[in-house]
Every structure is written in C-alpha cells, then in structure tokens.
Write a protein that holds these residues in place. Structure first.
Motif, PDB file in Angstrom:
ATOM      1  N   GLY A 203      63.874 125.664 -23.167  1.00  0.00           N
ATOM      2  CA  GLY A 203      64.268 127.031 -23.433  1.00  0.00           C
ATOM      3  C   GLY A 203      64.462 127.861 -22.180  1.00  0.00           C
ATOM      4  O   GLY A 203      63.765 127.690 -21.185  1.00  0.00           O
ATOM      5  N   GLY A 205      64.206 131.602 -21.352  1.00  0.00           N
ATOM      6  CA  GLY A 205      63.809 132.940 -21.784  1.00  0.00           C
ATOM      7  C   GLY A 205      63.815 133.940 -20.654  1.00  0.00           C
ATOM      8  O   GLY A 205      63.700 135.144 -20.879  1.00  0.00           O
ATOM      9  N   ASN A 262      68.353 133.714 -30.768  1.00  0.00           N
ATOM     10  CA  ASN A 262      68.641 132.734 -29.719  1.00  0.00           C
ATOM     11  C   ASN A 262      69.811 131.861 -30.132  1.00  0.00           C
ATOM     12  O   ASN A 262      70.315 131.951 -31.259  1.00  0.00           O
ATOM     13  CB  ASN A 262      67.407 131.882 -29.393  1.00  0.00           C
ATOM     14  CG  ASN A 262      67.010 130.966 -30.533  1.00  0.00           C
ATOM     15  OD1 ASN A 262      67.307 131.244 -31.692  1.00  0.00           O
ATOM     16  ND2 ASN A 262      66.338 129.880 -30.222  1.00  0.00           N
ATOM     17  N   THR A 278      68.019 125.843 -25.609  1.00  0.00           N
ATOM     18  CA  THR A 278      68.003 127.102 -26.331  1.00  0.00           C
ATOM     19  C   THR A 278      67.949 128.273 -25.357  1.00  0.00           C
ATOM     20  O   THR A 278      67.158 128.268 -24.407  1.00  0.00           O
ATOM     21  CB  THR A 278      66.809 127.160 -27.317  1.00  0.00           C
ATOM     22  OG1 THR A 278      66.730 128.453 -27.912  1.00  0.00           O
ATOM     23  CG2 THR A 278      65.500 126.835 -26.631  1.00  0.00           C
ATOM     24  N   LEU A 280      67.115 132.113 -25.045  1.00  0.00           N
ATOM     25  CA  LEU A 280      66.383 133.197 -25.704  1.00  0.00           C
ATOM     26  C   LEU A 280      66.419 134.497 -24.906  1.00  0.00           C
ATOM     27  O   LEU A 280      66.078 135.552 -25.437  1.00  0.00           O
ATOM     28  CB  LEU A 280      64.921 132.793 -25.912  1.00  0.00           C
ATOM     29  CG  LEU A 280      64.659 131.531 -26.705  1.00  0.00           C
ATOM     30  CD1 LEU A 280      64.107 130.429 -25.809  1.00  0.00           C
ATOM     31  CD2 LEU A 280      63.668 131.818 -27.818  1.00  0.00           C
ATOM     32  N   LEU A 285      72.467 137.316 -24.381  1.00  0.00           N
ATOM     33  CA  LEU A 285      72.901 137.172 -25.773  1.00  0.00           C
ATOM     34  C   LEU A 285      73.691 138.368 -26.297  1.00  0.00           C
ATOM     35  O   LEU A 285      74.211 138.309 -27.409  1.00  0.00           O
ATOM     36  CB  LEU A 285      71.681 136.949 -26.670  1.00  0.00           C
ATOM     37  CG  LEU A 285      70.879 135.678 -26.395  1.00  0.00           C
ATOM     38  CD1 LEU A 285      69.584 135.692 -27.213  1.00  0.00           C
ATOM     39  CD2 LEU A 285      71.697 134.434 -26.715  1.00  0.00           C
ATOM     40  N   ALA A 294      62.748 139.257 -30.164  1.00  0.00           N
ATOM     41  CA  ALA A 294      62.217 137.909 -30.421  1.00  0.00           C
ATOM     42  C   ALA A 294      60.702 137.907 -30.554  1.00  0.00           C
ATOM     43  O   ALA A 294      60.144 137.122 -31.334  1.00  0.00           O
ATOM     44  CB  ALA A 294      62.659 136.964 -29.310  1.00  0.00           C
TER      45      ALA A 294
END
Length: 309
Positions: A203, A205, A262, A278, A280, A285, A294
């Motif tokens: 991920g 983030g 995500n 992914t 996030l 985004l 989130a």
C-alpha cells in the motif's frame, strides 16, 4: 492564438498528457505540464512547422524539470511510492497499442523511476511513442548521438527488470472477475487459488492514510487479510467497483456515499495475481473523485467487525 491553433492544441492534448504522465507518474503534475505547454504555445510569436513536434518537445522539457524537483520529494516520501492511478489513457494509437499499454502499468512506471530524468524522457518518446531521434534530440536538448546512448542505457535498464504480464487481455479480465466474486463472498480458498504463492499486497498511503495490506505476502496471508476486510467493509455500505487501473485489472473502493477510499491495481502472471498495489494517499486520489476519510472508514469497519452488525 487563432481558433485553428486552439483546435490543433486540443487535438494533441491526449498525446501531450500521455507523454507527461509517463515521465512524471502523476496525473496532477501531467495536467499542469500540459497547461503550461498551452500557455507557451499561445504566447509563441511563430507558427511551428510541426505543432506535434513542437508541443511534444515543450511538454517533455517541462516534465523533465518537474521530475527533477519531484525526485527530491519522493526520496523523503513516507512508505512505498506508487504513481497516481490512471483509469484511462486519453491517447490511442493502434500501431503502438502494445507499447502504450505496457508502459502504463504500475510495474513499468516504477521501473521508469530508476532512470535519470533524461533517460526516462528519451525512453518514453522513443520506445513508447515512436518519435525519431531528431525529434527526441530536439525535445531533450541533446545531440542525436547522445540520445541514442541514453536510449540504449534506458532500454537495458528496462529490459533487465521489465515485468511480464498475462498476454491475453480477456484472460486477465476473467481472472479478475473470479477474484472479485471470491472476494465478495469471503471465500478464502477461492482467493488463494487465484493468487501466486509469493503474492504481495503493498500500500501507498504516504503517511496520510491507514496502510491496508502494507507488506503482506504469501497467498494464504493475503487471502485471509482480504476476507477479514470484506465483511465489515460491506456492512458499513462500502462498494468495490472493478475498474481497469493503469491498463491492468483493478478496482476503486468507495464508501457508502460514493467517495473514493483507495484503488487497487493487479499484476497478473501465469494465470495468477502476483501483486496487488493499493493507493490510499488521499493526495493521489482527487482526480478519481471526491475522497473519503479513510481513517473514519477503518474505524467504522472495526466497530462493525466487533459488533457483528
């Protein structure tokens, strides 16, 4: 700038964005580079003999400058860095469809990150879009001989680490359909059968979102993680929207209000999902749609899991 000039630019906008995105790995920065290209075109006192060559050169130079400063920021990035997800490439060229598709994947863009800005620009113009070396040399401000050397180095680096994907698009899509069916049903064994033994779920983030799936590896571990997530996520009204991401099967996750949580992008090889990446980080985004909180989604899902509701 005449109407004809505006129409010419708009006709080339998809190509300019696609060049900039592959150099920068950022939708927002690519859009800004294209806008700056338009401003320079509008202020130009001469009409270029080839608007395509002129505009491609301008957007390339702007992108190189932006990338040089962006690389410093990326060195300080919290956790894994992935390119901003692109849901659809606006530029199409049937004669170069394979090159365009391969260069758009997250895996390929991550390989491009290893190149110097000049190598990356030369590779994108020459190998992806098929520009001749005279045009490439003009775009990056180097001699043709220097560009040939840059292209050789870039191609060697890319070939050494080039990801191999499932060649058949239909097979990829069918595999993704089976994956999401098993995911929605919470079918651990069904998921495990579709994952490579050494699958990784990673991920991005950026330190600004919960790291779902960060660093999880192995088919059993990833399958159990996914089944643990899907029940609570569904109970709080979350929606999984299968969608192509960077030219590969993937998905957009939304909260009950339709806001983006995500995105997922799959890397598929030998009939199995090898990597799930992914994104996030909410900063990456916004172009997909309104962004969800989130952290609030995680808290609600945790509460739903504990309560069983």
């Amino acid at each position: 700038m005449t109407v004809t000039g505006t129409e010419t630019f708009e006709g080339l906008r998809p190509l300019l964005f696609s060049i900039a995105y592959r150099i920068l790995g950022s939708v927002g920065e690519a859009e800004d580079a294209v806008q700056e290209t338009w401003l320079r075109y509008e202020l130009s006192e001469t009409v270029p003999a080839s608007p395509k060559a002129f505009l491609s050169a301008v957007v390339t130079r702007i992108s190189i400058d932006v990338l040089r400063s962006a690389r410093v920021r990326r060195e300080e990035y919290v956790g894994p860095w992935f390119p901003e997800p692109l849901l659809a490439d606006p530029y199409e060229d049937p004669e170069r469809s394979a090159e365009l598709a391969d260069s758009l994947s997250v895996a390929a863009l991550l390989l491009l990150e290893r190149l110097s800005p000049l190598e990356r620009a030369v590779f994108v113009l020459r190998e992806v879009f098929g520009f001749g070396f005279p045009e490439v040399a003009s775009a990056v401000g180097r001699s043709e001989a220097a560009c040939r050397q840059l292209a050789v180095r870039a191609r060697r680096h890319m070939d050494d680490g080039r990801p191999r994907f499932e060649a058949d698009r239909k097979e990829r899509e069918e595999l993704a359909e089976r994956f999401f069916a098993a995911f929605r049903e919470g079918d651990v064994h069904g998921l495990q059968e579709l994952l490579a033994a050494d699958v990784q779920m990673v991920g991005d983030g950026g330190g600004k979102a919960p790291q779902w799936g960060k660093g999880v590896s192995g088919a059993g571990n990833v399958a159990r993680l996914l089944t643990a997530l899907v029940g609570p996520f569904t109970r709080i009204g979350g929606v999984v929207e299968p969608h192509e991401v960077n030219g590969q099967p993937g998905a957009i996750f939304r909260d009950r209000d339709g806001k983006v949580i995500n995105t997922w992008a799959f890397e598929i090889l030998d009939g199995r999902i090898r990597t799930i990446r992914t994104v996030l980080n909410p900063d990456k985004l916004g172009h997909v749609g309104p962004v969800a909180d989130a952290w609030a989604v995680v808290r609600a899902a945790s509460l739903a899991r504990r309560s069983g509701n």
